[in-house]
Every structure is written in C-alpha cells, then in structure tokens.
Design a protein around this motif. Structure first.
Motif, PDB file in Angstrom:
ATOM      1  N   PRO A  41      99.819  58.539  40.677  1.00 29.95           N
ATOM      2  CA  PRO A  41      99.470  58.859  39.543  1.00 29.95           C
ATOM      3  C   PRO A  41      99.609  58.869  38.527  1.00 29.95           C
ATOM      4  O   PRO A  41     101.124  59.642  38.497  1.00 29.95           O
ATOM      5  CB  PRO A  41      98.278  60.446  40.346  1.00 29.95           C
ATOM      6  CG  PRO A  41      99.688  61.094  41.183  1.00 29.95           C
ATOM      7  CD  PRO A  41     100.466  59.776  42.301  1.00 29.95           C
ATOM      8  N   GLY A  42      98.942  59.211  37.747  1.00 33.70           N
ATOM      9  CA  GLY A  42      99.030  58.641  36.170  1.00 33.70           C
ATOM     10  C   GLY A  42      99.517  57.721  35.375  1.00 33.70           C
ATOM     11  O   GLY A  42      98.121  56.599  35.932  1.00 33.70           O
ATOM     12  N   GLY A  43     100.012  57.208  34.924  1.00 29.70           N
ATOM     13  CA  GLY A  43      99.921  55.744  33.476  1.00 29.70           C
ATOM     14  C   GLY A  43      99.559  55.761  32.325  1.00 29.70           C
ATOM     15  O   GLY A  43      99.716  55.241  31.624  1.00 29.70           O
ATOM     16  N   THR A  44      98.599  57.449  32.029  1.00 28.35           N
ATOM     17  CA  THR A  44      98.692  57.188  30.662  1.00 28.35           C
ATOM     18  C   THR A  44      99.082  59.295  30.607  1.00 28.35           C
ATOM     19  O   THR A  44      99.442  59.254  31.514  1.00 28.35           O
ATOM     20  CB  THR A  44      96.442  57.265  30.448  1.00 28.35           C
ATOM     21  OG1 THR A  44      95.903  58.612  30.687  1.00 28.35           O
ATOM     22  CG2 THR A  44      96.187  55.796  31.350  1.00 28.35           C
ATOM     23  N   ALA A  45      98.616  59.116  28.868  1.00 27.62           N
ATOM     24  CA  ALA A  45      99.117  60.751  29.063  1.00 27.62           C
ATOM     25  C   ALA A  45      98.244  61.376  29.575  1.00 27.62           C
ATOM     26  O   ALA A  45      98.994  62.838  30.185  1.00 27.62           O
ATOM     27  CB  ALA A  45      99.520  61.139  27.651  1.00 27.62           C
ATOM     28  N   ILE A  46      96.367  60.989  29.662  1.00 29.82           N
ATOM     29  CA  ILE A  46      96.239  62.919  30.396  1.00 29.82           C
ATOM     30  C   ILE A  46      96.799  62.770  32.313  1.00 29.82           C
ATOM     31  O   ILE A  46      96.600  63.582  33.088  1.00 29.82           O
ATOM     32  CB  ILE A  46      94.764  62.275  29.718  1.00 29.82           C
ATOM     33  CG1 ILE A  46      94.725  63.220  28.743  1.00 29.82           C
ATOM     34  CG2 ILE A  46      93.843  62.750  31.203  1.00 29.82           C
ATOM     35  CD1 ILE A  46      93.064  62.713  27.612  1.00 29.82           C
ATOM     36  N   ALA A  47      96.615  61.528  32.243  1.00 32.03           N
ATOM     37  CA  ALA A  47      96.738  61.163  33.995  1.00 32.03           C
ATOM     38  C   ALA A  47      97.873  61.046  34.323  1.00 32.03           C
ATOM     39  O   ALA A  47      98.458  61.822  35.621  1.00 32.03           O
ATOM     40  CB  ALA A  47      96.261  59.579  34.184  1.00 32.03           C
ATOM     41  N   GLU A  67      92.755  68.251  45.520  1.00 31.16           N
ATOM     42  CA  GLU A  67      93.239  67.488  45.169  1.00 31.16           C
ATOM     43  C   GLU A  67      92.776  65.449  44.953  1.00 31.16           C
ATOM     44  O   GLU A  67      93.347  64.959  44.237  1.00 31.16           O
ATOM     45  CB  GLU A  67      94.469  67.758  46.704  1.00 31.16           C
ATOM     46  CG  GLU A  67      95.455  66.395  46.436  1.00 31.16           C
ATOM     47  CD  GLU A  67      96.143  66.350  47.865  1.00 31.16           C
ATOM     48  OE1 GLU A  67      96.642  67.236  48.187  1.00 31.16           O
ATOM     49  OE2 GLU A  67      96.094  65.465  48.411  1.00 31.16           O
ATOM     50  N   LEU A  68      91.651  65.284  46.107  1.00 29.32           N
ATOM     51  CA  LEU A  68      91.057  64.479  46.318  1.00 29.32           C
ATOM     52  C   LEU A  68      90.480  64.350  44.361  1.00 29.32           C
ATOM     53  O   LEU A  68      90.277  63.079  44.544  1.00 29.32           O
ATOM     54  CB  LEU A  68      90.595  64.664  46.956  1.00 29.32           C
ATOM     55  CG  LEU A  68      89.204  63.423  47.299  1.00 29.32           C
ATOM     56  CD1 LEU A  68      90.190  61.969  47.777  1.00 29.32           C
ATOM     57  CD2 LEU A  68      88.302  63.705  48.299  1.00 29.32           C
ATOM     58  N   LEU A  69      90.293  65.126  43.861  1.00 28.91           N
ATOM     59  CA  LEU A  69      89.393  64.685  42.954  1.00 28.91           C
ATOM     60  C   LEU A  69      89.934  64.792  41.549  1.00 28.91           C
ATOM     61  O   LEU A  69      89.602  63.783  40.373  1.00 28.91           O
ATOM     62  CB  LEU A  69      88.680  65.754  42.641  1.00 28.91           C
ATOM     63  CG  LEU A  69      87.533  66.246  43.106  1.00 28.91           C
ATOM     64  CD1 LEU A  69      86.594  67.524  43.486  1.00 28.91           C
ATOM     65  CD2 LEU A  69      86.257  64.895  43.321  1.00 28.91           C
ATOM     66  N   LEU A  70      91.557  65.645  41.163  1.00 30.36           N
ATOM     67  CA  LEU A  70      92.233  65.121  40.278  1.00 30.36           C
ATOM     68  C   LEU A  70      92.930  63.315  40.949  1.00 30.36           C
ATOM     69  O   LEU A  70      92.833  62.774  40.082  1.00 30.36           O
ATOM     70  CB  LEU A  70      93.063  65.920  40.427  1.00 30.36           C
ATOM     71  CG  LEU A  70      92.933  67.236  40.762  1.00 30.36           C
ATOM     72  CD1 LEU A  70      94.087  68.579  40.642  1.00 30.36           C
ATOM     73  CD2 LEU A  70      93.003  67.457  38.664  1.00 30.36           C
ATOM     74  N   MET A  71      92.772  63.611  42.224  1.00 26.32           N
ATOM     75  CA  MET A  71      93.222  61.478  42.120  1.00 26.32           C
ATOM     76  C   MET A  71      92.482  60.643  41.340  1.00 26.32           C
ATOM     77  O   MET A  71      93.196  59.587  40.535  1.00 26.32           O
ATOM     78  CB  MET A  71      93.824  61.556  43.866  1.00 26.32           C
ATOM     79  CG  MET A  71      95.170  61.396  44.784  1.00 26.32           C
ATOM     80  SD  MET A  71      96.777  61.196  43.811  1.00 26.32           S
ATOM     81  CE  MET A  71      97.415  62.253  44.793  1.00 26.32           C
ATOM     82  N   PHE A  72      91.172  61.091  42.044  1.00 24.11           N
ATOM     83  CA  PHE A  72      90.006  60.613  41.018  1.00 24.11           C
ATOM     84  C   PHE A  72      90.295  60.637  39.566  1.00 24.11           C
ATOM     85  O   PHE A  72      89.706  59.154  38.644  1.00 24.11           O
ATOM     86  CB  PHE A  72      88.914  59.887  42.287  1.00 24.11           C
ATOM     87  CG  PHE A  72      88.782  59.142  43.091  1.00 24.11           C
ATOM     88  CD1 PHE A  72      88.599  57.890  43.299  1.00 24.11           C
ATOM     89  CD2 PHE A  72      88.969  59.527  44.320  1.00 24.11           C
ATOM     90  CE1 PHE A  72      88.586  57.107  44.773  1.00 24.11           C
ATOM     91  CE2 PHE A  72      88.849  58.869  45.266  1.00 24.11           C
ATOM     92  CZ  PHE A  72      89.266  57.858  45.452  1.00 24.11           C
ATOM     93  N   ALA A  73      89.891  61.666  39.146  1.00 21.53           N
ATOM     94  CA  ALA A  73      90.194  62.040  38.432  1.00 21.53           C
ATOM     95  C   ALA A  73      90.979  60.784  37.254  1.00 21.53           C
ATOM     96  O   ALA A  73      90.700  60.359  36.179  1.00 21.53           O
ATOM     97  CB  ALA A  73      90.621  63.536  37.756  1.00 21.53           C
ATOM     98  N   ALA A  74      92.615  60.627  37.859  1.00 22.62           N
ATOM     99  CA  ALA A  74      93.592  60.033  36.941  1.00 22.62           C
ATOM    100  C   ALA A  74      93.762  58.666  37.398  1.00 22.62           C
ATOM    101  O   ALA A  74      93.671  58.598  35.940  1.00 22.62           O
ATOM    102  CB  ALA A  74      94.655  60.766  37.706  1.00 22.62           C
ATOM    103  N   ARG A  75      92.619  58.579  38.025  1.00 25.18           N
ATOM    104  CA  ARG A  75      92.104  56.720  37.902  1.00 25.18           C
ATOM    105  C   ARG A  75      91.642  56.845  37.666  1.00 25.18           C
ATOM    106  O   ARG A  75      92.112  55.406  36.732  1.00 25.18           O
ATOM    107  CB  ARG A  75      92.040  56.804  40.003  1.00 25.18           C
ATOM    108  CG  ARG A  75      91.649  55.609  40.650  1.00 25.18           C
ATOM    109  CD  ARG A  75      91.740  55.351  41.619  1.00 25.18           C
ATOM    110  NE  ARG A  75      93.073  55.658  41.876  1.00 25.18           N
ATOM    111  CZ  ARG A  75      93.434  56.026  43.046  1.00 25.18           C
ATOM    112  NH1 ARG A  75      92.292  57.128  44.458  1.00 25.18           N
ATOM    113  NH2 ARG A  75      94.450  56.712  43.769  1.00 25.18           N
ATOM    114  N   ALA A  76      90.486  57.310  37.097  1.00 23.34           N
ATOM    115  CA  ALA A  76      89.220  57.049  36.173  1.00 23.34           C
ATOM    116  C   ALA A  76      90.056  56.509  34.909  1.00 23.34           C
ATOM    117  O   ALA A  76      89.879  55.606  34.700  1.00 23.34           O
ATOM    118  CB  ALA A  76      88.050  57.893  36.084  1.00 23.34           C
ATOM    119  N   GLN A  77      90.350  57.632  34.497  1.00 19.59           N
ATOM    120  CA  GLN A  77      91.394  57.588  33.088  1.00 19.59           C
ATOM    121  C   GLN A  77      92.461  56.400  33.031  1.00 19.59           C
ATOM    122  O   GLN A  77      92.161  55.675  32.481  1.00 19.59           O
ATOM    123  CB  GLN A  77      92.407  59.154  32.798  1.00 19.59           C
ATOM    124  CG  GLN A  77      92.722  58.764  31.546  1.00 19.59           C
ATOM    125  CD  GLN A  77      91.628  60.079  30.607  1.00 19.59           C
ATOM    126  OE1 GLN A  77      90.554  59.719  30.858  1.00 19.59           O
ATOM    127  NE2 GLN A  77      91.765  59.441  29.055  1.00 19.59           N
TER     128      GLN A  77
END
Ligand code: TMP
Length: 209
Positions: A41-47, A67-77
């Motif tokens: 997870p990561g790759g942008t400031a928010i992620a 945890e699962l939702l946060l993984m996909f939230a980071a991925r969407a961003q």
C-alpha cells in the motif's frame, strides 16, 4: 487509452523484493523504457498515510474488514493519481505489490472469501490488472529469517508462520492458475541466478513488444 506496461513484484517477507525491484527498474531503463517505480500500500501522499495505518501497531485492534477496505482505498487512490496517468503517458510502471497481495494476505492470511476480494478488485480496478507479475518464492522459514532483525516487526511481520504459509500457498496457486501473467522465480537461488532468471523473462516481454 493504455500504452505502457504494468509490472508487479510479489512475495512473502524476506524474498528480496527491494533488491530485485531495483534490478528490474535498472534493466528496463537500460533498454530505453521510461519507467516509474512505486509500491502498495502507498505510492501517493494519501495512500502512504493509509499505509501507516495498516502497518503500524495500534492499541485498538484494526479489524480484518477495515484492513481489507483500507488496502483497496489506498489502491483506488494510487491507481487514479499514479498508475493510470503513467500508463496513459506510455510509461512502464514497476510496482512493489498489488492485488495479488490482497488475495494472498487478506484471502490466504485473514481467510476472506476470494469472491469478496474479486468484487472489490472489479469495483476499484475496472479491468485494469498487471501485464506481468514477478513472484519471488522462498520457503517461509528462510524468508522470515532473512527479514528478521531488519527493524521492529510491523503489524504483518508480527504474524505467525502459519499465516505466511497460507499467504505463500495462495501466491503459488495464483501463479499456477495464470502462467502467462506470472513469472515464478525461485528466490532461494543466489542473487546472480535469480536476476538472470528475471532478466530472461524481461527479455521475452521486450522482444514481444
Ligand atoms: P512491504 O511493502 O514492506 O512488503 O509491506 C507491506 C505489507 O502489507 C506486507 O506485509 C504485505 C501487506 N499487504 C497486504 O496485506 N495486502 C495488500 O494488498 C498489500 C498490497 C500489502
């Protein structure tokens, strides 16, 4: 429109992702590819903030659904801000982990149904998936020994051996099910051999272009 290629790197803790990600990036650059490297997870400031939430230890237990939702939230961003624009600009994206990690860690490790993960994958990615996935494979005990002592174990690194064995098994099952996308690498070999094998695979992609 998508013009660049999307390459992901996967594996359980201690398989040598960082070293080999640098190797892949340098090899593609030396073959005149315009590349970016990034991570999940990561790759942008928010992620990256979401990554902090996911990896840090908390006094309150982070529940598996969150945890699962946060993984996909980071991925969407990450997809919106970094991956899609780079691919559209003709860049090659080399990413340290992506959705195969969700199947392996949240599916294999946390026991979520693969169909549920698949639903989120469709919702967030809308058909965008890696062209190639390099899976570095190693027995869990060897990987954990290599990773031990690097720094204080994060929330995932603190998991038990059975968790990582389940993670590894899902990775191997996925590689078997999609042999055209996966490049399965035996990471127990010495680094020269590992990189020779990765290079062989990259050469195939570069000639097929
Ligand atoms: P790493 O990038 O340093 O390997 O750390 C990321 C951790 O996050 C690693 O333990 C695997 C975990 N992870 C998941 O559980 N699910 C995911 O979808 C991703 C991308 C990572």
């Amino acid at each position: 429109m998508r013009m660049g290629k999307f390459i992901t790197l996967e594996g359980v803790e201690g398989v040598g992702k960082t070293t080999n990600l640098n190797f892949i990036a340098n090899y593609l650059t030396s073959n005149d590819k315009d590349i970016i490297t990034t991570r999940e997870p990561g790759g942008t400031a928010i992620a990256e903030k979401i990554r902090g939430l996911l990896l840090e230890h908390h006094t309150e237990k982070l529940c598996n659904e969150a945890e699962l939702l946060l993984m996909f939230a980071a991925r969407a961003q990450h997809l919106e801000q970094v991956i899609k624009p780079a691919l559209a600009a003709g860049k090659w994206v080399v990413c340290d982990r992506f959705t195969d990690a969700t199947y392996a860690y949240q599916g294999g490790g946390r026991d979520f149904k693969m169909a549920d993960i698949h639903w989120f994958e469709d919702f967030v990615q809308k058909g965008l998936s890696p062209d190639t996935t390099v899976l570095l494979d190693l027995p869990v005990e060897v990987g954990l020994k290599r990773a031990a002592g690097r720094s204080e174990p994060d929330r995932f690194e603190a998991e038990k051996k059975t968790f990582f064995n389940n993670v590894r098994q899902v990775y191997l099952d996925r590689a078997k099910a999609e042999p055209n996308r996966f490049c399965l690498i035996d990471a127990s070999e010495n680094i020269e051999q590992v990189q020779k094998n990765i290079q062989c695979y990259l050469d195939k992609i570069l000639t097929d272009e």
